[in-house]
Design a protein around this motif. Structure first.
Motif, PDB file in Angstrom:
ATOM      1  N   ALA A 121     -14.780 -50.747   3.355  1.00  0.00           N
ATOM      2  CA  ALA A 121     -16.107 -52.182   2.875  1.00  0.00           C
ATOM      3  C   ALA A 121     -16.758 -52.355   3.940  1.00  0.00           C
ATOM      4  CB  ALA A 121     -14.911 -54.131   3.180  1.00  0.00           C
ATOM      5  N   THR A 122     -16.609 -50.819   4.770  1.00  0.00           N
ATOM      6  CA  THR A 122     -18.275 -51.704   6.531  1.00  0.00           C
ATOM      7  C   THR A 122     -18.971 -49.987   6.379  1.00  0.00           C
ATOM      8  OG1 THR A 122     -16.411 -50.889   8.022  1.00  0.00           O
ATOM      9  CG2 THR A 122     -16.979 -53.111   7.747  1.00  0.00           C
ATOM     10  N   HIS A 123     -18.335 -49.187   5.456  1.00  0.00           N
ATOM     11  CA  HIS A 123     -19.444 -47.624   5.319  1.00  0.00           C
ATOM     12  C   HIS A 123     -19.235 -47.967   3.309  1.00  0.00           C
ATOM     13  CE1 HIS A 123     -17.512 -48.316   9.292  1.00  0.00           C
ATOM     14  NE2 HIS A 123     -17.950 -47.114   9.335  1.00  0.00           N
ATOM     15  N   PRO A 124     -20.248 -48.255   2.704  1.00  0.00           N
ATOM     16  CA  PRO A 124     -20.792 -48.310   1.720  1.00  0.00           C
ATOM     17  C   PRO A 124     -20.831 -46.822   1.299  1.00  0.00           C
ATOM     18  CG  PRO A 124     -21.338 -49.419   2.239  1.00  0.00           C
ATOM     19  CD  PRO A 124     -20.627 -49.563   3.781  1.00  0.00           C
ATOM     20  N   GLY A 125     -20.688 -46.230   0.430  1.00  0.00           N
ATOM     21  CA  GLY A 125     -20.690 -44.822   0.309  1.00  0.00           C
ATOM     22  C   GLY A 125     -19.853 -43.796   1.086  1.00  0.00           C
ATOM     23  N   SER A 126     -19.618 -44.041   1.935  1.00  0.00           N
ATOM     24  CA  SER A 126     -18.484 -42.742   2.816  1.00  0.00           C
ATOM     25  C   SER A 126     -17.566 -42.292   1.462  1.00  0.00           C
ATOM     26  CB  SER A 126     -18.349 -43.204   4.182  1.00  0.00           C
ATOM     27  OG  SER A 126     -19.069 -43.925   4.515  1.00  0.00           O
ATOM     28  N   VAL A 127     -16.933 -42.829   1.150  1.00  0.00           N
ATOM     29  CA  VAL A 127     -15.384 -42.736   0.992  1.00  0.00           C
ATOM     30  C   VAL A 127     -15.817 -43.263  -1.200  1.00  0.00           C
ATOM     31  CG1 VAL A 127     -14.269 -42.693   2.281  1.00  0.00           C
ATOM     32  CG2 VAL A 127     -14.086 -44.917   1.050  1.00  0.00           C
ATOM     33  N   ASP A 128     -14.884 -42.311  -1.749  1.00  0.00           N
ATOM     34  CA  ASP A 128     -14.946 -42.878  -3.520  1.00  0.00           C
ATOM     35  C   ASP A 128     -14.457 -43.670  -3.552  1.00  0.00           C
ATOM     36  OD1 ASP A 128     -17.453 -41.179  -3.608  1.00  0.00           O
ATOM     37  OD2 ASP A 128     -16.221 -39.631  -2.916  1.00  0.00           O
ATOM     38  N   LEU A 161      -9.630 -46.060  -3.051  1.00  0.00           N
ATOM     39  CA  LEU A 161      -9.177 -46.279  -2.415  1.00  0.00           C
ATOM     40  C   LEU A 161      -7.586 -46.039  -2.333  1.00  0.00           C
ATOM     41  CD1 LEU A 161      -8.423 -48.476   1.040  1.00  0.00           C
ATOM     42  CD2 LEU A 161      -9.718 -49.734  -0.836  1.00  0.00           C
ATOM     43  N   VAL A 162      -6.656 -46.073  -1.605  1.00  0.00           N
ATOM     44  CA  VAL A 162      -6.022 -45.744  -1.616  1.00  0.00           C
ATOM     45  C   VAL A 162      -4.490 -47.052  -0.930  1.00  0.00           C
ATOM     46  CG1 VAL A 162      -3.479 -44.654  -1.724  1.00  0.00           C
ATOM     47  CG2 VAL A 162      -5.721 -44.014  -2.840  1.00  0.00           C
ATOM     48  N   LEU A 163      -4.085 -48.152  -1.223  1.00  0.00           N
ATOM     49  CA  LEU A 163      -2.875 -49.279  -0.781  1.00  0.00           C
ATOM     50  C   LEU A 163      -1.971 -48.791  -1.164  1.00  0.00           C
ATOM     51  CD1 LEU A 163      -5.609 -52.087  -1.698  1.00  0.00           C
ATOM     52  CD2 LEU A 163      -5.413 -50.604   0.111  1.00  0.00           C
ATOM     53  N   TRP A 164      -1.171 -48.635  -0.119  1.00  0.00           N
ATOM     54  CA  TRP A 164       0.876 -48.521   0.084  1.00  0.00           C
ATOM     55  C   TRP A 164       1.732 -49.585   0.549  1.00  0.00           C
ATOM     56  CZ3 TRP A 164       1.779 -42.675   2.093  1.00  0.00           C
ATOM     57  CH2 TRP A 164       1.176 -41.637   1.215  1.00  0.00           C
ATOM     58  N   ALA A 165       0.991 -50.564  -0.365  1.00  0.00           N
ATOM     59  CA  ALA A 165       1.831 -51.968   0.343  1.00  0.00           C
ATOM     60  C   ALA A 165       1.019 -52.599   1.317  1.00  0.00           C
ATOM     61  CB  ALA A 165       2.968 -51.273   0.772  1.00  0.00           C
ATOM     62  N   ALA A 166      -0.424 -52.696   1.106  1.00  0.00           N
ATOM     63  CA  ALA A 166      -0.751 -52.593   1.820  1.00  0.00           C
ATOM     64  C   ALA A 166      -2.365 -53.651   0.679  1.00  0.00           C
ATOM     65  CB  ALA A 166      -1.526 -51.960   2.163  1.00  0.00           C
ATOM     66  N   TYR A 167      -2.983 -54.722   1.575  1.00  0.00           N
ATOM     67  CA  TYR A 167      -3.645 -55.331   0.800  1.00  0.00           C
ATOM     68  C   TYR A 167      -5.295 -54.971   1.874  1.00  0.00           C
ATOM     69  CZ  TYR A 167      -1.570 -58.667   3.061  1.00  0.00           C
ATOM     70  OH  TYR A 167      -0.623 -59.715   3.840  1.00  0.00           O
ATOM     71  N   PRO A 168      -6.645 -55.679   1.393  1.00  0.00           N
ATOM     72  CA  PRO A 168      -7.716 -55.704   2.364  1.00  0.00           C
ATOM     73  C   PRO A 168      -7.287 -57.322   2.778  1.00  0.00           C
ATOM     74  CG  PRO A 168      -8.173 -55.498  -0.140  1.00  0.00           C
ATOM     75  CD  PRO A 168      -6.915 -56.251   0.109  1.00  0.00           C
ATOM     76  N   ALA A 169      -7.977 -57.018   3.953  1.00  0.00           N
ATOM     77  CA  ALA A 169      -8.153 -58.695   5.177  1.00  0.00           C
ATOM     78  C   ALA A 169      -9.077 -59.522   4.052  1.00  0.00           C
ATOM     79  CB  ALA A 169      -8.943 -59.237   6.032  1.00  0.00           C
ATOM     80  N   LEU A 181     -14.135 -55.756  -1.748  1.00  0.00           N
ATOM     81  CA  LEU A 181     -14.635 -54.970  -2.208  1.00  0.00           C
ATOM     82  C   LEU A 181     -14.282 -54.832  -3.501  1.00  0.00           C
ATOM     83  CD1 LEU A 181     -11.363 -53.002  -0.266  1.00  0.00           C
ATOM     84  CD2 LEU A 181     -14.366 -52.328  -0.360  1.00  0.00           C
ATOM     85  N   SER A 182     -14.648 -56.101  -4.382  1.00  0.00           N
ATOM     86  CA  SER A 182     -14.748 -56.155  -5.943  1.00  0.00           C
ATOM     87  C   SER A 182     -15.687 -55.966  -6.349  1.00  0.00           C
ATOM     88  CB  SER A 182     -14.241 -57.799  -5.930  1.00  0.00           C
ATOM     89  OG  SER A 182     -15.725 -58.321  -5.340  1.00  0.00           O
ATOM     90  N   ARG A 218      -6.307 -60.018  -5.243  1.00  0.00           N
ATOM     91  CA  ARG A 218      -7.344 -58.895  -6.874  1.00  0.00           C
ATOM     92  C   ARG A 218      -8.100 -59.699  -6.575  1.00  0.00           C
ATOM     93  NH1 ARG A 218      -4.018 -57.414 -11.366  1.00  0.00           N
ATOM     94  NH2 ARG A 218      -1.789 -57.040 -11.423  1.00  0.00           N
ATOM     95  N   PRO A 219      -8.521 -60.835  -6.515  1.00  0.00           N
ATOM     96  CA  PRO A 219      -9.968 -60.995  -6.614  1.00  0.00           C
ATOM     97  C   PRO A 219     -10.836 -60.151  -5.007  1.00  0.00           C
ATOM     98  CG  PRO A 219      -8.709 -62.721  -6.296  1.00  0.00           C
ATOM     99  CD  PRO A 219      -7.684 -62.138  -6.125  1.00  0.00           C
ATOM    100  N   LEU A 220      -9.993 -59.118  -4.545  1.00  0.00           N
ATOM    101  CA  LEU A 220     -10.773 -58.805  -3.325  1.00  0.00           C
ATOM    102  C   LEU A 220     -10.367 -57.156  -3.879  1.00  0.00           C
ATOM    103  CD1 LEU A 220      -8.871 -60.287  -0.263  1.00  0.00           C
ATOM    104  CD2 LEU A 220     -11.136 -60.955  -0.670  1.00  0.00           C
ATOM    105  N   LEU A 221     -10.505 -57.120  -4.952  1.00  0.00           N
ATOM    106  CA  LEU A 221     -10.326 -55.371  -5.434  1.00  0.00           C
ATOM    107  C   LEU A 221     -11.196 -55.963  -6.218  1.00  0.00           C
ATOM    108  CD1 LEU A 221      -7.179 -54.528  -4.419  1.00  0.00           C
ATOM    109  CD2 LEU A 221      -9.097 -54.187  -3.107  1.00  0.00           C
ATOM    110  N   PRO A 222     -11.748 -54.086  -7.260  1.00  0.00           N
ATOM    111  CA  PRO A 222     -12.834 -54.458  -8.405  1.00  0.00           C
ATOM    112  C   PRO A 222     -11.209 -54.397  -9.571  1.00  0.00           C
ATOM    113  CG  PRO A 222     -13.014 -52.488  -7.114  1.00  0.00           C
ATOM    114  CD  PRO A 222     -11.694 -52.600  -5.698  1.00  0.00           C
ATOM    115  N   ALA A 223     -12.654 -54.669 -10.372  1.00  0.00           N
ATOM    116  CA  ALA A 223     -11.685 -55.809 -11.860  1.00  0.00           C
ATOM    117  C   ALA A 223     -10.598 -54.325 -12.307  1.00  0.00           C
ATOM    118  CB  ALA A 223     -12.484 -55.932 -12.605  1.00  0.00           C
ATOM    119  N   ASP A 224     -11.556 -53.199 -11.722  1.00  0.00           N
ATOM    120  CA  ASP A 224     -10.695 -51.786 -13.054  1.00  0.00           C
ATOM    121  C   ASP A 224      -9.946 -51.406 -11.818  1.00  0.00           C
ATOM    122  OD1 ASP A 224     -12.732 -50.204 -10.850  1.00  0.00           O
ATOM    123  OD2 ASP A 224     -13.379 -49.271 -12.507  1.00  0.00           O
TER     124      ASP A 224
END
Length: 249
Positions: A145-152, A154-162, A167-168, A194-200
């Motif tokens: 979220a804080t380094h847009p363009g640095s990564v293509d 995101l892999v979340l294992w039993a995790a979710y954004p603050a 990142l939607s 879910r609202p914090l992550l992309p629709a796809d």
């Protein structure tokens, strides 16, 4: 009277200083005693006992030639980063570069930008994903979220954004892998993200899995018992993670 007051304030200041030192020391000891890798970790990934304290991350590479897609993994809170080595190795065996990061005091919150160092050290990698387990996943999301363009990806294992890491609209490819019996990152908490992550975003739920079996460090306080073996859960974790990495090529 003045001298007595000064002496009293001096004693109070010394007492407060001693309390602060005690609290800080206790926190450092707490953070420095993480959940250790299970014995079979060292059998599955030889050489882990030789990892020096100064190594910032471990790398895993495929045997079939150089990789162009890489994954940077942050460990769960107060978990020895080597406890994720078998999973990292299994992902690398599918043709991907994996960097498993050691965190200060075993807490990713103290170095959420560690991925930037890994990326800078490996210019041969063309596409990056960052991810992690539990607290590590939340900090990976923070980096994305804080380094847009640095990564293509995101892999979340039993995790979710603050809630502050929306990142939607990021355009990143995301997979959220959770477990139905997770007593810590519960299905309800995962659904609320879910609202914090992309629709796809790809949502994967491992039926019968739990929180601790995302790594190889044994049972975890507050978690529920798993209804499937660790190996079965790991197969699904690796499969879903590799599908995300494949989409970055």
């Amino acid at each position: 009277m003045g001298k007595k007051r000064l002496a009293l304030w001096a004693r109070l200041a010394l007492g407060l200083l001693a309390l602060i030192i005690l609290l800080v020391s206790g926190f450092v000891i707490w953070g420095s005693t993480p959940a250790r890798p299970m014995p079979e970790v060292y059998e599955r990934v030889p050489g882990l006992n030789e990892v020096s304290p100064g190594e910032r991350w471990l790398t895993f590479s495929p045997d079939g030639g150089p990789a162009t897609v890489g994954l940077i993994l942050y460990p769960g809170g107060r978990v020895d980063f080597r406890a994720y080595a078998p999973t990292a190795q299994a992902i690398a065996d599918q043709g991907y570069f994996v960097a498993l990061v050691r965190m200060p005091l075993n807490l990713a919150v103290f170095d959420p930008d560690a991925a930037a160092e890994v990326i800078a050290a490996h210019p041969e990698i063309e596409h990056w994903a960052v991810g992690g387990h539990s607290l590590g996943g939340a900090m990976a999301a923070h980096f994305a979220a804080t380094h847009p363009g640095s990564v293509d990806g995101l892999v979340l294992w039993a995790a979710y954004p603050a809630s502050s890491d929306d990142l939607s609209q990021s355009g990143a490819r995301v997979v959220s892998i959770s477990a139905s019996l997770d007593g810590l990152s519960t299905p309800e908490k995962i659904a609320a993200s879910r609202p914090l992550l992309p629709a796809d975003t790809v949502w994967v739920t491992i039926e019968g899995g739990n929180h601790a079996q995302f790594g190889w460090y044994g049972p975890q306080s507050g978690d529920a018992p798993a209804a499937i073996p660790r190996e079965a859960q790991q197969v699904q974790i690796v499969e879903a993670t590799v599908e995300l990495l494949e989409s970055l090529k």
